[in-house]
Design an enzyme around this catalytic site. Structure first.
Site, PDB file in Angstrom:
ATOM      1  N   GLU A 176      13.682   0.976   7.043  1.00  0.00           N
ATOM      2  CA  GLU A 176      13.151  -0.311   6.552  1.00  0.00           C
ATOM      3  C   GLU A 176      12.228  -1.025   7.536  1.00  0.00           C
ATOM      4  OE1 GLU A 176      16.455  -2.746   5.404  1.00  0.00           O
ATOM      5  OE2 GLU A 176      16.953  -1.494   3.685  1.00  0.00           O
ATOM      6  N   GLU A 368      19.608   3.838   0.317  1.00  0.00           N
ATOM      7  CA  GLU A 368      20.614   2.763   0.416  1.00  0.00           C
ATOM      8  C   GLU A 368      20.661   2.028  -0.914  1.00  0.00           C
ATOM      9  OE1 GLU A 368      20.255  -0.258   3.415  1.00  0.00           O
ATOM     10  OE2 GLU A 368      20.038   1.199   5.031  1.00  0.00           O
TER      11      GLU A 368
HETATM   12  O1  IFM Z   1      23.127  -3.551   6.364  1.00  0.00           O
HETATM   13  C1  IFM Z   1      21.808  -3.421   5.968  1.00  0.00           C
HETATM   14  C2  IFM Z   1      21.186  -2.169   6.561  1.00  0.00           C
HETATM   15  O2  IFM Z   1      21.282  -2.133   7.943  1.00  0.00           O
HETATM   16  C3  IFM Z   1      19.724  -2.090   6.194  1.00  0.00           C
HETATM   17  N1  IFM Z   1      19.541  -2.240   4.777  1.00  0.00           N
HETATM   18  C4  IFM Z   1      20.200  -3.333   4.114  1.00  0.00           C
HETATM   19  C5  IFM Z   1      21.681  -3.343   4.471  1.00  0.00           C
HETATM   20  C6  IFM Z   1      22.405  -4.497   3.758  1.00  0.00           C
HETATM   21  O3  IFM Z   1      21.845  -5.720   4.117  1.00  0.00           O
END
Ligand code: IFM
Length: 464
Positions: A176, A368
């Site tokens: 990200e 994710e």
């Molecule tokens: O916990 C985070 C992760 O580190 C990166 N993406 C979003 C998740 C939830 O906020």
């Protein structure tokens, strides 16, 4: 709600869970590990007496103690029939000051042990090279605002992809990039706590270079592995579309979409920054050196998309550059997750369609997706249970939309739940629990939530 079966996604669809080093490992200064920006940020008191940097001044010093408990955690993963584990490497375990010269054998060995322990259990290791924990020594020199950090990152990528090479079939260069540059270098609410465009713009450009050249190096070193990177994304819609204000709102939505969803992927795909939709990004040229357009490009084997929510935006005269604001979900939704995020499963469908329409996107993984809810422990027949039905419903409803996109031809081939065990949620501390396994931070005991058992049944091929 619909009954699901994993075989509907195809036999070549990969399933897993994701975590990140700083959020779970703990052992922040053990075995020669150097200080990262998250160690420094969480150990430094806020200058504002009314606002802590991190919820209740918590930190990742111990977190889930995964550094010492990784074997038990992998045993649990195996019990839950989870075939893929996506985790990140901590740069400062390997190079305590971020540079090759500071090589730390104990840190290097830890990841050998972790990867080997996955393989012994038939769990495929999926490795993220950078999940936000920049070496503090590099930050002291300007961090991502300094072009030198991108070069040090390339050394680090070169080293780890050679070191763990044939044991790792799938590498993720960055986690990200938009999230860590905007939160850490523009809003200052994440490490390293820097603010403003003067930090944000150079950080964007150097991270884009790191993504492109890092990908090429990983591919050169691991030609048989899949190399890709991940992008946070939120489906963006204007709050209204009608009339004069609706037109302005639609313009704001286009700008937000460029910033949140296109900024890092388009230069990688050879399209440059989305300046046509967000003209201020032209400023990034100030940081260009000859040849950078080529450096930004990378022919990725896959892209990872990470989606949680949707944002509604409205035109605003008070927000220069973007000329719009996000209307907080809490103000417009009856129910949100613990993060205050709207539950909007259709968003992941629209985003999959968007990313699939880019030329050169060969394969997409959802790297994710998940949600934090206030989990309650109950004792039943002498056992602790967590009936997190909201999380199960969340996961099912998002997966339903992933399947919808897949059936329409989107090349989506994998899904990783965020996250395996509850962990340190950055500025929010340990309060939001995203895991399918509950962690009691006092005892470090793990308790599988109903969502963990649900995922196990699903992965074992049952109708759920
Ligand atoms: O916990 C985070 C992760 O580190 C990166 N993406 C979003 C998740 C939830 O906020």
């Amino acid at each position: 709600m619909l009954i699901m079966n994993k075989y509907e996604f195809g036999n070549d669809f990969i399933w897993g869970v994701a975590t990140a080093a700083y959020q779970i490992e703990g052992a922040w200064n053990e075995d020669g590990k150097g200080e990262s920006i998250w160690d420094r940020f969480t150990h430094t008191k806020s200058k504002n007496p009314f606002k802590e940097r991190i919820y209740q001044n918590q930190n990742g010093d111990v977190a889930c103690d995964h550094y010492h408990r990784y074997k038990e955690d992998l045993d649990l993963m195996k019990e839950l029939s989870i075939p893929n584990y996506r985790f990140s490497l901590s740069w400062t375990r390997i190079f305590p000051d971020g540079k090759l010269t500071s090589k730390n054998q104990k840190g290097i060995d830890f990841y050998h042990r972790l990867i080997d322990a996955c393989i012994e259990r038939n769990i495929t290791p999926n490795v993220t090279i950078y999940h936000w924990d920049l070496p503090q020594a590099l930050e002291d020199n300007g961090g991502w605002t300094n072009r030198d950090t991108y070069l040090r990152f390339l050394d680090y990528v070169d080293f780890v992809t050679k070191e763990y090479n044939d044991k790792v079939p799938r590498w993720f260069i960055l986690n990200e990039p938009f999230a860590f540059t905007v939160l850490g270098y523009f809003l200052g609410i994440h490490a390293p706590g820097r603010k403003g465009f003067a930090n944000f713009y150079p950080a964007i450009h150097h991270v884009t270079l790191a993504q492109g050249d890092g990908g090429k190096i990983a591919k050169k070193n691991c030609p048989n592995a899949e190399i890709g990177t991940t992008f946070s994304c939120s489906y963006i819609e204007p709050v209204s579309k009608d009339g004069f204000w609706g037109i302005l709102n639609q313009g704001a939505a286009i700008r937000f979409d460029a910033l949140l969803n296109s900024l890092f992927i388009e230069p990688m795909l050879g399209m440059g920054y989305p300046v046509d939709r967000l003209p201020s990004l032209k400023t990034l040229e100030k940081y260009y050196k000859e040849g950078d357009e080529e450096r930004m490009k990378f022919n990725a084997d896959f892209i990872g998309i990470q989606n949680y929510t949707r944002e509604l935006v409205q035109w605003s005269p008070f927000m220069p550059v973007i000329w719009g604001t996000i209307i907080e979900a809490k103000k417009r939704c009856e129910k949100t997750t613990e993060m205050g995020w709207e539950i909007y499963p259709e968003g992941i469908y629209h985003l999959l369609k968007k990313y699939a329409s880019y030329p050169n996107v060969k394969k997409i993984y959802i790297t994710e997706n998940g949600a934090a809810f206030p989990d309650q422990l109950v004792e039943e027949d002498g056992k602790i249970r967590i009936h997190d039905i909201e999380r199960i419903n969340f996961l099912k409803s998002y997966l339903e939309q992933v399947l919808r996109a897949k059936k329409e031809g989107v090349p989506v081939y994998g899904y990783f739940i965020w996250t395996f065990i509850d962990n340190f949620e950055w500025a929010e501390g340990y309060r939001p629990r995203f895991g399918i396994v509950y962690v009691d931070y006092q005892t470090q005991k793990r308790y599988v939530k109903d969502s963990g058992y649900w995922y196990r049944d699903f992965l074992e091929g049952k109708d759920v």
